[in-house]
Design an enzyme around this catalytic site. Structure first.
Site, PDB file in Angstrom:
ATOM      1  N   ILE A 193       0.857  -1.202   0.000  1.00 31.68           N
ATOM      2  CA  ILE A 193       0.000   0.000   0.000  1.00 31.68           C
ATOM      3  C   ILE A 193       0.890   1.247   0.000  1.00 31.68           C
ATOM      4  O   ILE A 193       2.083   1.163   0.309  1.00 31.68           O
ATOM      5  CB  ILE A 193      -0.952   0.086   1.225  1.00 31.68           C
ATOM      6  CG1 ILE A 193      -0.153   0.229   2.534  1.00 31.68           C
ATOM      7  CG2 ILE A 193      -1.891  -1.101   1.279  1.00 31.68           C
ATOM      8  CD1 ILE A 193      -1.000   0.689   3.710  1.00 31.68           C
ATOM      9  N   VAL A 331       6.101   2.865  -0.623  1.00 29.38           N
ATOM     10  CA  VAL A 331       5.317   1.630  -0.638  1.00 29.38           C
ATOM     11  C   VAL A 331       5.601   0.771   0.592  1.00 29.38           C
ATOM     12  O   VAL A 331       6.737   0.370   0.831  1.00 29.38           O
ATOM     13  CB  VAL A 331       5.611   0.819  -1.911  1.00 29.38           C
ATOM     14  CG1 VAL A 331       4.654  -0.358  -2.012  1.00 29.38           C
ATOM     15  CG2 VAL A 331       5.520   1.698  -3.144  1.00 29.38           C
ATOM     16  N   SER A 332       4.550   0.502   1.353  1.00 26.77           N
ATOM     17  CA  SER A 332       4.682  -0.245   2.605  1.00 26.77           C
ATOM     18  C   SER A 332       4.069  -1.627   2.471  1.00 26.77           C
ATOM     19  O   SER A 332       3.071  -1.810   1.778  1.00 26.77           O
ATOM     20  CB  SER A 332       3.958   0.526   3.710  1.00 26.77           C
ATOM     21  OG  SER A 332       3.849  -0.275   4.870  1.00 26.77           O
ATOM     22  N   PRO A 333       4.655  -2.609   3.180  1.00 31.28           N
ATOM     23  CA  PRO A 333       4.051  -3.949   3.213  1.00 31.28           C
ATOM     24  C   PRO A 333       2.972  -4.040   4.304  1.00 31.28           C
ATOM     25  O   PRO A 333       2.353  -5.090   4.454  1.00 31.28           O
ATOM     26  CB  PRO A 333       5.244  -4.841   3.575  1.00 31.28           C
ATOM     27  CG  PRO A 333       6.080  -3.976   4.458  1.00 31.28           C
ATOM     28  CD  PRO A 333       5.934  -2.570   3.922  1.00 31.28           C
TER      29      PRO A 333
END
Ligand SMILES: *[C@@H]1O[C@H](CO)[C@@H](O)[C@H](O)[C@H]1NC(C)=O
Ligand SMILES: *[C@@H]1O[C@H](CO)[C@@H](O)[C@H](O)[C@H]1NC(C)=O
Ligand SMILES: *[C@@H]1O[C@H](CO)[C@@H](O)[C@H](O)[C@H]1NC(C)=O
Ligand SMILES: *[C@@H]1O[C@H](CO)[C@@H](O)[C@H](O)[C@H]1NC(C)=O
Ligand SMILES: *[C@@H]1O[C@H](CO)[C@@H](O)[C@H](O)[C@H]1NC(C)=O
Ligand SMILES: *[C@@H]1O[C@H](CO)[C@@H](O)[C@H](O)[C@H]1NC(C)=O
Ligand SMILES: *[C@@H]1O[C@H](CO)[C@@H](O)[C@H](O)[C@H]1NC(C)=O
Length: 765
Positions: A193, A331-333
């Site tokens: 996300i 962008v992060s996990p």
């Protein structure tokens, strides 16, 4: 295009002819049988598993204390199979289970390769890219801002990387044989996300409307096969930060991408050789005849090496799967989003704060509240998608291999491109490096961890040294970096002494950029973390440039992030205005992206036109000038009557477990910095075979087995190793035991005492 025989040769030749005549320079050097030579290699790069600060969160106190799973360097060499080797070009792409490529590491590897192979591998055709795990030991970068929390340079971290990368490249080189590459691409949902969506929203609406998502969802995969069609490797790019493990983690880990590599390589090994090949093992060196634990055996390092499972010596098991990083800047996990730890409500959308405080706003992974589970879920999603793409890959890469590379002085580029169609500014240049205030606030993946800011005269000794060299920014710098409020003016050192000016390179001014061509695939190596939209603009600009130059429109352009060196983030001009963490960490000002696009276009034009490019200024090699304040190991000891490797806390007698249970034993141990046990293991699970032999079945590389290291107090020479096994469903019923290997440092003399310890046996049913 998998048909063989004369018809295929003829049609392929005709096709090539058409391409040359009508379309482009793209397939210029291709001839019928001359596809590629392919070699893969992989080697252990796990650095010191104790005391060394983890690279990524810059969090003081987040120091390694054991290993979840080992880190590897994975190398792919692709060469043109032309008859005259002097004309045949090649590229070496290396994927590291490390936070990022490092200029110092890259230069050292290049110099080792030069010694071995002359000019075959050089800064032009070698790309070394980091997966961006935030759980690897730090201190291996030469620009000082990145090694402050590591107390300066850490030789062991650096050497583990340089040695391991070199070994993986040598393996790949020695493995080179005819083969083919297939490309495949698809969307992977639920694995990433955007963590700065309000900065993304500042990009022009018309531009945003062209995309369905505010992060890239594509995974692009290459499948490598040998001349018989047997797979030898896979390499993919997908944008997601290596921040599934949070800033409280002390175990060395490759985070979601390192885990995905491990899962895919093990999946392949099992699928190819039906009898669970990686569990086959070799006979362990100790034959225990009873259920007594055998602590304190003195030993050699060989015992530990023998207990390592995944030998790279047999070709059949040597399948290398790499999960590379691309435009992951924003962008992060942590796909559930960011929430306030006090109220449990979502954080303030624009500020990522809770009641005005950033440290309370923390993102949650899909396995929340368990970061190990989050890591596993994001790893498995990438792994499953990669397997899917791998099994269906059909588009064969074909055409020339080529490359262009240059070093840029990124602090003084005059930019003639406007950042987007609508904005036109008078003075567009990049600036000397500077970090904005939001840099200190961190991100929702690791909030507010930085313990250093300008004017701070506390902090660690290394920071005090560095801090003394910082001065307030000049008016020109303030204007150039606008609207960034400058926290650390790292690019303009006006230091108290000439020594500081010479020795304290806080941040880079010279960065490499590179374009690699592999048939219809174009790889853009960038020295940092591009945000989603920044990456899209770069890819589109290069695609358009190459098509203008006559390339086919079916080329694929992919960004290789964090490659060869590190210079933090690159946002779009519009995102920069918002000055979130990523904008504050875009070092060279609002036109940084435009400068990269402009200069990368120059490389693309040279690539297409067959012309050469100016090599640019030489980056400094600073390793010999760097200092480190991390104290060495003085001595290891045990209490009287206890030997190294003795069991401190055993598994219960006659214990019996089933899958899902956790079994552990604690051993008297020594500092793992004494010997990194490279290509060996600190931990092992052994299973008793029917003839009574003990067979190693799990080691440091396994997700299910952890090695946790601790001291009773911070200055104690005593220490403990906990070997903890979470019994997986794949474990066959039988009798097992846990083992630990270590090396102790005596007070006098330099030779280490190797030891091992063994737990009581237990049953898995
Ligand atoms: C373990 O013991 C068995 C039976 O005595 C023997 O055949 C085997 O060689 C031993 N293994 C090792 C590694 O010493
Ligand atoms: C790594 O260990 C294996 C045995 O497990 C050995 O065959 C190999 O030569 C070692 N590699 C290096 C580079 O030492
Ligand atoms: C975020 O900031 C923008 C621009 O200042 C503003 O229009 C918007 O309402 C804010 N959103 C929230 C949820 O506070
Ligand atoms: C990290 O995750 C662990 C659970 O795995 C949790 O206990 C801890 O609070 C988290 N820390 C941060 C800073 O998010
Ligand atoms: C880089 O460019 C800046 C601005 O033009 C200049 O001041 C600096 O000396 C250059 N650095 C190097 C190493 O060439
Ligand atoms: C642009 O450059 C000129 C000349 O160097 C200077 O006078 C002017 O203030 C600059 N404008 C901005 C917006 O920085
Ligand atoms: C373990 O099992 C052995 C043999 O079955 C038995 O003699 C012994 O008493 C058991 N020990 C415990 C602590 O249960």
């Amino acid at each position: 295009m998998e048909r063989s025989g004369t018809w295929f040769k003829f049609s392929a030749a005709f096709f090539c002819y058409l391409m040359i005549v009508s379309a482009s320079l793209l397939f210029r050097a291709a001839s019928v049988n001359s596809e590629y030579l392919i070699g893969v290699g992989s080697y252990d790069i796990t650095g010191p598993a104790a005391d060394v600060n983890m690279m990524g969160y810059a969090m003081s106190g987040q120091n390694a204390a054991g290993i979840h799973f080992r880190l590897r360097s994975r190398a792919f060499i692709i060469a043109e199979a032309a008859t005259t080797s002097s004309e045949a070009k090649r590229i070496a792409y290396v994927n590291l289970d490390a936070c990022m490529g490092s200029q110092a590491v890259t230069l050292s590897v290049l110099s080792r390769l030069k010694q071995r192979y002359g000019d075959l591998y050089n800064e032009q055709n070698v790309a070394i890219s980091g997966i961006h795990t935030h759980s690897g030991p730090g201190g291996y970068l030469q620009y000082v801002i990145y090694i402050i929390t590591a107390l300066g340079f850490v030789r062991q971290s650096f050497d583990a990387l340089v040695d391991g990368i070199e070994t993986s490249i040598v393996q790949a080189h020695e493995n080179l044989k005819p083969g083919a590459i297939y490309l495949n691409k698809d969307v992977l949902l639920h694995a990433n996300i955007n963590r700065s969506p309000n900065a993304y929203l500042n990009n022009p609406l018309a531009e945003r409307n062209r995309y369905q998502y505010d992060v890239d969802k594509d995974m692009l995969l290459l499948k490598f096969v040998d001349g018989t069609g047997a797979a030898v490797g896979a390499l993919n790019w997908f944008a997601v930060h290596g921040t599934s493990m949070n800033n409280s983690n002390l175990l060395i880990s490759g985070d979601n991408k390192g885990a995905a590599s491990r899962f895919m390589e093990d999946w392949f090994a099992k699928g190819q050789i039906k009898s669970s090949l990686i569990r086959e093992g070799r006979a362990a060196d100790v034959n225990a005849s009873n259920s007594k634990s055998t602590g304190g055996s003195s030993n050699t390092k060989l015992s530990s090496e023998r207990n390592r499972l995944r030998s790279s010596t047999t070709q059949s098991t040597h399948f290398v799967a790499a999960f590379a990083q691309t435009s992951s800047g924003d962008v992060s996990p942590n796909t559930l989003g960011a929430f306030c730890t006090d109220t449990g409500l979502p954080c303030d959308f624009n500020q990522s704060t809770c009641d005005g405080r950033n440290e309370l706003c923390i993102a949650r992974g899909p396995g929340y509240p368990d970061m190990f589970l989050s890591t596993k879920i994001i790893a498995e999603r990438q792994f499953q998608k990669a397997v899917d793409l791998f099994e269906k890959a059909q588009v064969k890469l074909s055409g020339r291999i080529d490359y262009r590379q240059t070093y840029l002085n990124i602090t003084g580029v005059t930019v003639s491109l406007s950042p987007s169609g609508t904005i036109s500014l008078p003075n567009m240049t990049t600036c000397p490096a500077a970090l904005g205030f939001s840099f200190a606030a961190g991100t929702t993946d690791g909030p507010g961890a930085f313990d250093f800011k300008q004017g701070d005269n506390q902090g660690n000794p290394f920071w005090r040294l560095v801090g003394s060299a910082l001065k307030p920014p000049t008016p020109q710098q303030i204007s150039c970096q606008q609207p960034k409020p400058i926290l650390l003016d790292t690019g303009e050192i006006t230091a108290p002494s000439p020594w500081a000016v010479k020795c304290l390179h806080l941040q880079n001014s010279i960065v490499p950029i590179q374009i690699l061509q592999l048939g219809q695939l174009i790889i853009l190596s960038v020295p940092g973390e591009f945000t989603t939209m920044a990456g899209r603009r770069l890819r589109e600009a290069i695609t358009a440039t190459l098509v203008e130059q006559g390339y086919s429109t079916n080329i694929e352009v992919v960004i290789s992030g964090l490659t060869n060196t590190y210079s933090q983030y690159v946002t779009t001009f519009e995102e920069y205005q918002v000055q979130r963490y990523e904008g504050a960490s875009t070092l060279y000002g609002p036109h940084t992206l435009s400068a990269y696009i402009q200069e990368m276009k120059r490389l693309a034009i040279a690539l297409a036109g067959g012309s050469s490019v100016d090599p640019g200024p030489t980056p400094p090699y600073l390793v010999d000038q760097l200092v480190g304040f991390l104290p060495g190991v003085v001595v290891d000891s045990t209490p009287a009557g206890i030997n190294f490797g003795d069991v401190k806390q055993d598994v219960p007698q006659n214990a019996s477990y089933t899958a899902g249970d956790v079994v552990e034993a604690v051993f008297w141990s020594a500092c793992p910095r004494n010997d990194l046990f490279t290509n060996a293991t600190f931990s092992s699970v052994e299973q008793q075979s029917t003839n009574g032999n003990w067979i190693p079945v799990f080691d440091d590389e396994d997700w299910e087995l952890r090695f946790l290291w601790s001291r009773p107090s911070s200055l104690s020479p005593q220490s403990f190793a906990t070997i903890r096994w979470e019994i997986p469903t794949m474990a066959a019923p039988g009798i097992y035991r846990l083992r630990h290997f270590g090396a102790a440092k005596p007070l006098i003399g330099s030779s280490l005492n190797y030891f091992s310890g063994t737990s009581l046996t237990f049953t898995v049913s």
